[in-house]
Design an enzyme around this catalytic site. Structure first.
Site, PDB file in Angstrom:
ATOM      1  N   TRP A  76     -13.434  -1.321  -0.874  1.00 13.90           N
ATOM      2  CA  TRP A  76     -12.528  -1.617   0.237  1.00 13.90           C
ATOM      3  C   TRP A  76     -12.821  -2.963   0.902  1.00 13.90           C
ATOM      4  O   TRP A  76     -13.956  -3.265   1.238  1.00 13.90           O
ATOM      5  CB  TRP A  76     -12.617  -0.502   1.291  1.00 13.90           C
ATOM      6  CG  TRP A  76     -11.619  -0.698   2.398  1.00 13.90           C
ATOM      7  CD1 TRP A  76     -10.348  -0.233   2.439  1.00 13.90           C
ATOM      8  CD2 TRP A  76     -11.830  -1.448   3.594  1.00 13.90           C
ATOM      9  NE1 TRP A  76      -9.734  -0.657   3.593  1.00 13.90           N
ATOM     10  CE2 TRP A  76     -10.626  -1.402   4.330  1.00 13.90           C
ATOM     11  CE3 TRP A  76     -12.912  -2.168   4.128  1.00 13.90           C
ATOM     12  CZ2 TRP A  76     -10.462  -2.033   5.561  1.00 13.90           C
ATOM     13  CZ3 TRP A  76     -12.745  -2.803   5.351  1.00 13.90           C
ATOM     14  CH2 TRP A  76     -11.531  -2.720   6.061  1.00 13.90           C
ATOM     15  N   ASP A 114       0.860  -1.182   0.000  1.00 13.53           N
ATOM     16  CA  ASP A 114       0.000   0.000   0.000  1.00 13.53           C
ATOM     17  C   ASP A 114       0.894   1.227   0.000  1.00 13.53           C
ATOM     18  O   ASP A 114       2.013   1.191   0.526  1.00 13.53           O
ATOM     19  CB  ASP A 114      -0.901  -0.012   1.239  1.00 13.53           C
ATOM     20  CG  ASP A 114      -2.014  -1.063   1.115  1.00 13.53           C
ATOM     21  OD1 ASP A 114      -2.174  -1.627   0.019  1.00 13.53           O
ATOM     22  OD2 ASP A 114      -2.706  -1.308   2.117  1.00 13.53           O
ATOM     23  N   HIS A 124      -5.176   9.188   6.972  1.00 17.57           N
ATOM     24  CA  HIS A 124      -5.957   9.853   5.923  1.00 17.57           C
ATOM     25  C   HIS A 124      -7.409   9.397   6.010  1.00 17.57           C
ATOM     26  O   HIS A 124      -7.704   8.370   6.639  1.00 17.57           O
ATOM     27  CB  HIS A 124      -5.390   9.499   4.536  1.00 17.57           C
ATOM     28  CG  HIS A 124      -5.411   8.021   4.254  1.00 17.57           C
ATOM     29  ND1 HIS A 124      -6.440   7.403   3.610  1.00 17.57           N
ATOM     30  CD2 HIS A 124      -4.519   7.041   4.573  1.00 17.57           C
ATOM     31  CE1 HIS A 124      -6.175   6.099   3.526  1.00 17.57           C
ATOM     32  NE2 HIS A 124      -5.029   5.866   4.106  1.00 17.57           N
ATOM     33  N   GLU A 127     -10.115  -8.465  -0.231  1.00 20.38           N
ATOM     34  CA  GLU A 127      -9.211  -9.064  -1.231  1.00 20.38           C
ATOM     35  C   GLU A 127      -7.977  -9.691  -0.574  1.00 20.38           C
ATOM     36  O   GLU A 127      -7.509 -10.740  -1.011  1.00 20.38           O
ATOM     37  CB  GLU A 127      -8.820  -8.031  -2.304  1.00 20.38           C
ATOM     38  CG  GLU A 127      -7.685  -7.081  -1.994  1.00 20.38           C
ATOM     39  CD  GLU A 127      -7.965  -6.140  -0.845  1.00 20.38           C
ATOM     40  OE1 GLU A 127      -9.144  -5.899  -0.532  1.00 20.38           O
ATOM     41  OE2 GLU A 127      -6.999  -5.634  -0.240  1.00 20.38           O
ATOM     42  N   ASP A 128      -7.490  -9.070   0.515  1.00 20.19           N
ATOM     43  CA  ASP A 128      -6.324  -9.648   1.198  1.00 20.19           C
ATOM     44  C   ASP A 128      -6.691 -10.952   1.907  1.00 20.19           C
ATOM     45  O   ASP A 128      -5.887 -11.886   1.985  1.00 20.19           O
ATOM     46  CB  ASP A 128      -5.677  -8.641   2.166  1.00 20.19           C
ATOM     47  CG  ASP A 128      -6.691  -7.924   3.039  1.00 20.19           C
ATOM     48  OD1 ASP A 128      -7.918  -8.181   2.891  1.00 20.19           O
ATOM     49  OD2 ASP A 128      -6.290  -7.109   3.885  1.00 20.19           O
ATOM     50  N   ASP A 182       0.593   3.951   1.587  1.00 21.29           N
ATOM     51  CA  ASP A 182       0.654   4.725   2.828  1.00 21.29           C
ATOM     52  C   ASP A 182       1.362   3.985   3.964  1.00 21.29           C
ATOM     53  O   ASP A 182       1.270   4.386   5.117  1.00 21.29           O
ATOM     54  CB  ASP A 182      -0.771   5.108   3.271  1.00 21.29           C
ATOM     55  CG  ASP A 182      -1.699   3.919   3.322  1.00 21.29           C
ATOM     56  OD1 ASP A 182      -1.231   2.776   3.191  1.00 21.29           O
ATOM     57  OD2 ASP A 182      -2.914   4.134   3.485  1.00 21.29           O
ATOM     58  N   MET A 197       1.519   4.056   9.344  1.00 24.20           N
ATOM     59  CA  MET A 197       0.588   4.329   8.249  1.00 24.20           C
ATOM     60  C   MET A 197       0.337   5.840   8.206  1.00 24.20           C
ATOM     61  O   MET A 197       0.163   6.458   9.257  1.00 24.20           O
ATOM     62  CB  MET A 197      -0.713   3.594   8.521  1.00 24.20           C
ATOM     63  CG  MET A 197      -1.661   3.657   7.381  1.00 24.20           C
ATOM     64  SD  MET A 197      -3.117   2.702   7.791  1.00 24.20           S
ATOM     65  CE  MET A 197      -4.233   3.451   6.678  1.00 24.20           C
ATOM     66  N   ARG A 199     -10.843   7.925   4.247  1.00 27.27           N
ATOM     67  CA  ARG A 199     -11.093   6.952   3.180  1.00 27.27           C
ATOM     68  C   ARG A 199     -11.318   7.687   1.857  1.00 27.27           C
ATOM     69  O   ARG A 199     -12.023   8.696   1.809  1.00 27.27           O
ATOM     70  CB  ARG A 199     -12.324   6.116   3.555  1.00 27.27           C
ATOM     71  CG  ARG A 199     -12.756   5.080   2.523  1.00 27.27           C
ATOM     72  CD  ARG A 199     -11.889   3.834   2.539  1.00 27.27           C
ATOM     73  NE  ARG A 199     -11.982   3.087   3.788  1.00 27.27           N
ATOM     74  CZ  ARG A 199     -12.980   2.240   4.062  1.00 27.27           C
ATOM     75  NH1 ARG A 199     -13.924   2.018   3.182  1.00 27.27           N
ATOM     76  NH2 ARG A 199     -13.014   1.604   5.217  1.00 27.27           N
TER      77      ARG A 199
HETATM   78  C1  BGC Z   1     -10.898  -6.700   5.703  1.00 26.47           C
HETATM   79  C2  BGC Z   1      -9.489  -6.664   5.206  1.00 26.47           C
HETATM   80  C3  BGC Z   1      -8.731  -5.601   5.970  1.00 26.47           C
HETATM   81  C4  BGC Z   1      -8.828  -5.915   7.448  1.00 26.47           C
HETATM   82  C5  BGC Z   1      -8.082  -4.919   8.305  1.00 26.47           C
HETATM   83  C6  BGC Z   1     -10.905  -6.965   7.191  1.00 26.47           C
HETATM   84  O1  BGC Z   1     -12.230  -6.949   7.686  1.00 26.47           O
HETATM   85  O2  BGC Z   1     -11.596  -7.736   5.058  1.00 26.47           O
HETATM   86  O3  BGC Z   1      -9.487  -6.359   3.839  1.00 26.47           O
HETATM   87  O4  BGC Z   1      -7.408  -5.584   5.563  1.00 26.47           O
HETATM   88  O5  BGC Z   1     -10.178  -5.950   7.839  1.00 26.47           O
HETATM   89  O6  BGC Z   1      -8.546  -3.626   8.144  1.00 26.47           O
END
Ligand code: BGC
Length: 352
Positions: A259, A197, A292, A262-263, A199, A289, A294
């Site tokens: 948002w 990312d 900021h 995906e991770d 930031d 971080m 969203r």
């Molecule tokens: C989200 C992730 C995010 C994590 C921390 C989770 O609920 O699905 O994408 O990285 O929260 O913020």
């Protein structure tokens, strides 16, 4: 008297012959010596080219000069496992704005496109750093300001790729990361990919931005989460994967718009292929971080919970193998390669 004159002329002729023979011998020796010099020179030249082949250099091969030849004659050894240039904990703060001109001046060893390789040794890994991006120029400046010196101290052969989403469609972080993987590979034989990312800044340069035998999660203790993991499966922020690890999971999902999630999908992919997550210690993995609000166009993805629940069924159909996008613009700066891409639109059926 006649006899002695006759003897003398025989002797005289014999001496002449000896002198001639000596001269002939010296000439032949000289010719062979000169020819052997030519041969040695040609051999040395060939050797230099060969040693250059063992250390491929995307920049220098195109600008091969006599100066380069002389510097490459001594073959470079591999860089050590742990760089001797590391300094450990770093002070990171964001109160003073950063000027890119200053960053350019402070990093004179960078090549066009944000590329670097150590001068004194052959880097152990070729790393492409991929940053998904849209309208975060101020953050990018801090990232470049802090990361370039760190990455150089880590003795990496690296390139920085900023993948900028064109247009106003909902942001798609994972698809931009897939684009970065595929675009970086068109430029250089990278074997390792760091996904970061824009930031997030590491607070310790011992947190090496490289790949490991298992996929690596690098941003393990973020200030935002009180310097701890928010949950064990967390794989967000900054991570790294070798080319093989990335391809084994069919890259990242292309259909997480907005948002979140995906991770977690990437974590599920790795998990379903039997891989584990490698992490630095909490102390070495500290990072800051840049605070900021969203961004507009990156609202919560309401479908994420449903999608995460079905990673196993979807991952083979959706990933790097089915990636499609259009490159709109490529900008090369001393500090980065910025690729603006049209990643398409969130399909209507995906809003349901
Ligand atoms: C989200 C992730 C995010 C994590 C921390 C989770 O609920 O699905 O994408 O990285 O929260 O913020």
């Amino acid at each position: 008297m006649r006899d002695s004159t006759g003897n003398f002329s025989v002797l005289h002729r014999a001496c002449k012959l000896v002198v001639l023979l000596c001269f002939f011998h010296i000439s032949v020796t000289f010719i062979f010596y000169v020819r052997s010099l030519d041969f040695r020179f040609a051999f040395a030249k060939h050797d230099q080219t060969a040693s250059k082949d063992t250390v491929p250099d995307a920049f220098e091969t195109n600008h091969f000069s006599v100066d380069n030849v002389t510097t490459i004659t001594k073959e470079l050894g591999k860089c050590p496992d742990t760089s001797p240039l590391l300094v450990g904990p770093l002070r990171i703060e964001f109160s003073n704005p950063v000027s890119l001109d200053v960053v350019r001046k402070e990093n004179p060893n960078l090549k066009n496109g944000g590329r670097f390789k150590p001068k004194d040794c052959v880097a152990l890994q070729k790393v492409a750093i991929i940053i998904p991006f849209r309208n975060r120029d101020e953050h990018l400046k801090f990232w470049l300001y802090y990361l370039h010196p760190i990455l150089q101290r880590q003795q990496l052969d690296y390139g920085v790729y900023v993948i900028n989403q064109d247009g106003d469609e909902v942001f798609n972080r994972a698809k931009l990361l897939n684009v970065g993987f595929s675009e970086a590979l068109k430029e250089y034989e990278y074997g390792c990919f760091v996904f970061s990312d824009v930031d997030l800044i590491p607070m310790d340069d011992r947190n090496t931005y490289r790949c490991f035998s298992q996929p690596r999660h690098l941003s393990v203790s973020m200030d935002k989460f009180g310097f701890r993991l928010p949950y064990n499966q967390y794989f967000g922020g900054v991570s790294s994967m070798s080319k093989e690890q990335f391809l084994k999971i069919n890259g990242f999902p292309n259909n997480y718009w907005g948002w979140g999630g995906e991770d977690d999908d990437i974590f599920n992919r790795l998990n379903s292929k039997g891989m584990t997550i490698s992490r630095p210690s909490g102390a070495v993995g500290k990072c800051r971080m840049i605070r900021h609000n969203r961004d507009g166009g990156n609202e919560d993805n309401p479908q994420r919970f449903d999608r995460i629940a079905h990673t196993k069924e979807t991952m083979n159909k959706d990933g790097i193998k089915t990636l499609s996008y259009k490159v709109v613009k490529v900008e090369k700066d001393q500090l980065y390669t910025k690729i603006t891409v049209d990643v398409g639109e969130k399909m209507a059926r995906q809003t349901n």
